[in-house]
Design a protein around this motif. Structure first.
Motif, PDB file in Angstrom:
ATOM      1  N   GLU A   1       0.812  -1.102   0.072  1.00 51.67           N
ATOM      2  CA  GLU A   1      -0.115   0.005   0.184  1.00 51.67           C
ATOM      3  C   GLU A   1       1.092   1.292  -0.134  1.00 51.67           C
TER       4      GLU A   1
ATOM      5  N   PHE B   1       3.810   0.439   2.996  1.00 51.01           N
ATOM      6  CA  PHE B   1       3.995  -0.683   3.626  1.00 51.01           C
ATOM      7  C   PHE B   1       3.314  -2.125   2.887  1.00 51.01           C
TER       8      PHE B   1
ATOM      9  N   MET C   1      -7.207 -14.195  15.387  1.00 53.15           N
ATOM     10  CA  MET C   1      -7.557 -15.068  16.412  1.00 53.15           C
ATOM     11  C   MET C   1      -8.863 -15.616  15.908  1.00 53.15           C
TER      12      MET C   1
ATOM     13  N   VAL D   1     -13.929 -11.755   1.298  1.00 54.49           N
ATOM     14  CA  VAL D   1     -13.869 -10.394   0.843  1.00 54.49           C
ATOM     15  C   VAL D   1     -14.399  -9.582   1.478  1.00 54.49           C
ATOM     16  N   MET D   2     -15.705  -9.690   1.558  1.00 54.12           N
ATOM     17  CA  MET D   2     -17.007  -8.741   2.077  1.00 54.12           C
ATOM     18  C   MET D   2     -16.417  -8.532   3.807  1.00 54.12           C
ATOM     19  N   VAL D   3     -15.699  -9.426   4.332  1.00 55.29           N
ATOM     20  CA  VAL D   3     -15.531  -9.460   5.766  1.00 55.29           C
ATOM     21  C   VAL D   3     -14.082  -9.062   6.348  1.00 55.29           C
ATOM     22  N   CYS D   4     -13.041  -9.254   5.461  1.00 54.21           N
ATOM     23  CA  CYS D   4     -11.673  -9.384   5.902  1.00 54.21           C
ATOM     24  C   CYS D   4     -11.324  -7.805   6.125  1.00 54.21           C
ATOM     25  N   PRO D   5     -10.991  -7.403   7.463  1.00 53.36           N
ATOM     26  CA  PRO D   5     -10.704  -5.989   8.023  1.00 53.36           C
ATOM     27  C   PRO D   5      -9.602  -5.292   7.293  1.00 53.36           C
ATOM     28  N   TYR D   6      -8.754  -6.371   6.877  1.00 53.44           N
ATOM     29  CA  TYR D   6      -7.436  -5.788   6.150  1.00 53.44           C
ATOM     30  C   TYR D   6      -7.516  -5.774   4.381  1.00 53.44           C
ATOM     31  N   GLY D   7      -8.630  -6.365   4.033  1.00 59.84           N
ATOM     32  CA  GLY D   7      -8.509  -6.390   2.479  1.00 59.84           C
ATOM     33  C   GLY D   7      -7.332  -7.137   2.035  1.00 59.84           C
TER      34      GLY D   7
ATOM     35  N   ARG E   1     -11.419  -5.484  -1.564  1.00 65.49           N
ATOM     36  CA  ARG E   1     -11.195  -4.876  -0.158  1.00 65.49           C
ATOM     37  C   ARG E   1     -12.525  -4.406   0.741  1.00 65.49           C
ATOM     38  N   ALA E   2     -13.262  -4.921   0.233  1.00 66.47           N
ATOM     39  CA  ALA E   2     -14.706  -4.565   0.738  1.00 66.47           C
ATOM     40  C   ALA E   2     -14.656  -4.663   2.405  1.00 66.47           C
ATOM     41  N   GLY E   3     -14.037  -5.675   2.837  1.00 73.50           N
ATOM     42  CA  GLY E   3     -14.011  -5.942   4.399  1.00 73.50           C
ATOM     43  C   GLY E   3     -13.406  -4.862   5.117  1.00 73.50           C
ATOM     44  N   ILE E   4     -12.464  -4.095   4.520  1.00 73.29           N
ATOM     45  CA  ILE E   4     -12.101  -2.755   5.284  1.00 73.29           C
ATOM     46  C   ILE E   4     -13.158  -1.991   5.657  1.00 73.29           C
TER      47      ILE E   4
ATOM     48  N   THR F   1     -16.328  -2.918   6.008  1.00 75.87           N
ATOM     49  CA  THR F   1     -17.201  -3.738   7.158  1.00 75.87           C
ATOM     50  C   THR F   1     -16.399  -3.462   8.395  1.00 75.87           C
ATOM     51  N   GLY F   2     -15.185  -3.753   8.307  1.00 70.83           N
ATOM     52  CA  GLY F   2     -14.575  -3.440   9.581  1.00 70.83           C
ATOM     53  C   GLY F   2     -14.679  -2.291  10.383  1.00 70.83           C
TER      54      GLY F   2
ATOM     55  N   VAL G   1      -5.719   0.583   4.088  1.00 69.97           N
ATOM     56  CA  VAL G   1      -5.319   0.851   5.268  1.00 69.97           C
ATOM     57  C   VAL G   1      -4.272   2.106   5.332  1.00 69.97           C
TER      58      VAL G   1
ATOM     59  N   LYS H   1      -2.990  -1.353  13.642  1.00 68.43           N
ATOM     60  CA  LYS H   1      -3.477  -2.426  12.828  1.00 68.43           C
ATOM     61  C   LYS H   1      -2.474  -3.246  12.252  1.00 68.43           C
TER      62      LYS H   1
ATOM     63  N   TYR I   1      -4.936  -9.359  15.075  1.00 68.08           N
ATOM     64  CA  TYR I   1      -6.286  -8.731  15.174  1.00 68.08           C
ATOM     65  C   TYR I   1      -7.268  -9.698  16.129  1.00 68.08           C
ATOM     66  N   MET I   2      -7.884  -9.072  16.781  1.00 73.89           N
ATOM     67  CA  MET I   2      -8.811  -9.584  17.785  1.00 73.89           C
ATOM     68  C   MET I   2      -8.382 -11.213  18.494  1.00 73.89           C
TER      69      MET I   2
END
Ligand SMILES: Cc1cc2nc3c(=O)[nH]c(=O)nc-3n(C[C@H](O)[C@H](O)[C@H](O)COP(=O)(O)OP(=O)(O)OC[C@H]3O[C@@H](n4cnc5c(N)ncnc54)[C@H](O)[C@@H]3O)c2cc1C
Ligand code: SF4
Ligand code: SF4
Lengths: 147, 423
Positions: free
Chosen positions: A49, A56, A64, A100-106, B378-381, B383-384, B406, B417, B422-423
């Motif tokens: 990115e 990075f 987890m 893809v919809m939920v991965c918070p890191y994309g 990267r839709a999940g970003i 959602t997060g 990010v 992050k 994570y979590m």
């Protein structure tokens, strides 16, 4: 477990990690063949990115409580053992992009080269160190256990 | 300890995995009406289309029950619950006793009262058996009418499209996927469907189904007066929580079974999870039935942990969906169609030439919903960001950017992050 962490201050944005990730997941394992003659060519599972002077490399964090596993509707996304990495079974995957919809890191790429499948970091199973870490010329990636 | 689970789908599997995380000894008995090992319900349209065969329908590998030491009673229906006696009655007359019980009976398709809906050739589409039946029928079907352009109707449509069937979708709203997309988003998809030859009839519903002398469906009359010939009607207007099992028990129900943050029902040692349960919705701050697989699995997992005495709170759910219509991918989550007057802010990017639409819905500087069409990576970003309630004001103007990532987060958040687990 050991994970890959990026050092933002020293990443030069050269994207060699992406290149070596492709090589590591190619059939031949050879950089020239992987980029010139192999089909399908794997997608890089690490992405750099970049914004202005900042950059990075980012890949799956092997969470987890992985949202991708919770959302996966086919069981293709799974954890290898109680403490292991989050892995993906391309044969079971249907490319529904719930993960893809939920991965918070994309951190999950959509591979549509042959059939639609998710593509993500597997920490280079079987290698001592993931290829991106081993090949970063600036040592901007580390492979360590932070809990 | 004896755990009894009624159901064998996402919530039940989550429960088994939740229990086994903490309790490797307790006995687990799983009872399910459907005769199959756990399968992926959303895959039934892929099965119908021939994209997934029986071998790949499993939601977990065949070894799942063995590795998790689960005894199964498949093909058994639970018909009664005695919370005093702590037992469940099965349709074959047997009863099973429990120490802890999970009700994960999912949803049942809703069939509105329509004249003629008892005709042969009228069906719903929510089980593998439905898909098998439809797949057997499909070579003989010429014209199919699907009532409902929501997720399940559209999935049935996709499964049939693979067979070249002539399809008409009848939808009451002014657009397909009305609850998960907005008008602009659906316009992208509807145009594609028209190109593919699917007929869409909107803002009306079926008034009457006509039968021939043998009792077979041959046509429908719509509310708007139109007549359509058909040889199969698929009713797909939604699912309702399958609460029949607790109807005559003291377990409290509203639309679904009422549960707390630990998936406990009103009765001691009785838990509920998945499409049957009414659990917290993080965006509306109230319990709601949100019938999607990720919520079902998560609730099941929370219930399983709670049943072992490890009370882990359900973090709450929200509506979210990932669909592909005519090859156009779409992902949406949260509040996608905010009311005009209640202080929501909306950011949009529309690029019709490249088939891209991105919409962000913001409330009090927090992202509360989004829609992505075409460019969904990267839709999940997003959602997060919704889930974590991050203050998005520092990067608000970048939210719809195609390369949003990010890196756009403020330095502190970003460093946190990427440097932590994570979590
Ligand atoms: C065609 C289709 C496509 C879908 N696509 C998606 C999608 O893309 N993404 C998404 O998030 N969600 C999707 N869903 C919704 C998703 O399938 C559900 O949210 C999920 O399956 C809910 O899981 P559950 O465990 O709560 O219940 P269910 O999957 O409904 O399972 C209920 C279980 O209980 C058993 N049972 C019921 N009653 C009894 C009884 N009395 N006694 C014993 N056993 C009983 C059943 O046999 C079954 O095993 C789709 C659904 C359908 C129908
Ligand atoms: S793919 Fe994303 S959600 Fe899944 S474990 Fe990796 S970082 Fe977490
Ligand atoms: S794309 Fe594949 S891995 Fe991701 S949720 Fe769908 S089936 Fe699972």
């Amino acid at each position: 477990m050991k994970r890959v962490y990026a050092k933002e201050e020293i990443c030069a944005g050269c994207r060699l990690c992406e290149v070596w990730c492709v090589v590591a997941h190619s059939k031949s394992g050879d950089i020239v063949k992987a980029f010139n003659s192999e089909f399908p060519r794997p997608l890089p599972r690490v992405m750099v990115e970049e914004a202005g002077p900042f950059s990075f490399a980012l890949q799956c964090r092997h969470c987890m409580e992985p949202p991708c596993i919770e959302a996966c509707m086919t069981g293709a996304m799974f954890r290898d053992g109680a403490e292991g990495p989050v892995l993906h079974d391309p044969e079971q995957c249907v490319g529904c992009w719930m993960c893809v919809m939920v991965c918070p890191y994309g951190a999950i790429a959509r591979d549509v080269t042959i059939k639609k499948i998710a593509s993500k970091c597997d920490l280079c199973q079987g290698e001592e160190e993931p290829s991106c870490v081993a090949h970063c010329p600036n040592e901007a990636l580390v492979f360590e256990d932070r809990g | 300890m004896k755990y009894v689970i009624i159901g064998n789908s996402a919530a039940a599997v989550g429960c088994v995995e939740g229990i086994r995380k903490y309790d490797s000894d307790g006995e687990i008995l799983l009872v399910s009406k459907e005769p199959y090992a756990t399968y992926s319900r959303p895959l039934i349209s892929y099965y119908l289309a021939g994209q997934v065969d029986a071998r790949h329908m499993g939601y977990r590998p065949a070894s799942f029950y063995k590795t998790h030491r689960v005894t199964t009673l498949l093909g058994s229906e639970a018909v009664g619950l005695d919370t005093k006696d702590k037992s469940v009655r099965l349709s074959d007359g047997r009863t099973v006793a429990y120490d802890k019980l999970l009700i994960a009976t999912g949803g049942v398709p809703f069939v509105p009262p329509i004249e003629g809906s008892d005709a042969e050739g009228v069906m719903t589409f929510t089980t593998w058996d439905d898909a098998k039946r439809l797949k057997r029928l499909v070579p003989r079907l010429k014209k199919v009418v699907i009532l409902g352009g929501g997720l399940i109707g559209i999935k049935a449509m996709e499964g049939l499209q693979a067979h070249g069937t002539d399809i008409t979708v009848v939808e009451l709203m002014d657009r397909i996927l009305g609850l998960v997309l907005d008008k602009t988003a659906t316009s992208f998809l509807e145009r594609k469907l028209k190109e593919e030859g699917v007929h869409l009839v909107k803002e009306t519903t079926i008034k009457k189904i006509h039968k021939d002398n043998a009792g077979r469906a041959v046509g429908v009359t719509l509310e708007n007066g139109r007549e359509l010939a058909t040889d199969q009607v698929i009713i797909a207007i939604g699912v309702r929580p399958n609460i029949g099992l607790v109807k005559d028990s003291p377990v409290e129900t509203n639309r679904g079974i009422v549960v707390d943050y630990f998936m406990r029902t009103s009765e001691a040692d009785v838990y509920a999870a998945g499409d049957v349960a009414e659990a917290d919705d993080i965006l509306h701050h109230e319990p709601r039935v949100i019938p999607i697989l990720p919520n079902a699995y998560k609730q099941g997992k929370v219930a399983g942990s709670s049943m072992t005495g490890n009370e882990i709170e359900y973090p709450g759910g929200m509506v979210m969906n990932s669909v592909e219509v005519g090859g156009i991918p779409a992902i949406s989550a949260g509040i996608m169609n905010p009311p005009d007057d209640e202080g929501y802010e909306v950011k949009r990017l529309i690029d019709r030439k490249n088939g891209v639409y991105r919409k962000m819905v913001i409330r009090d500087n927090r992202l509360v919903g989004f829609i992505l069409i075409g460019a969904i990576d990267r839709a999940g970003i997003y959602t997060g960001l919704i889930r974590e309630g991050v203050n998005i004001s520092p990067f608000k103007n970048h939210l719809t950017d195609l390369d949003f990532g990010v890196i756009c987060f403020p330095k502190d958040l970003r460093t946190y992050k990427i440097s932590n687990v994570y979590m």
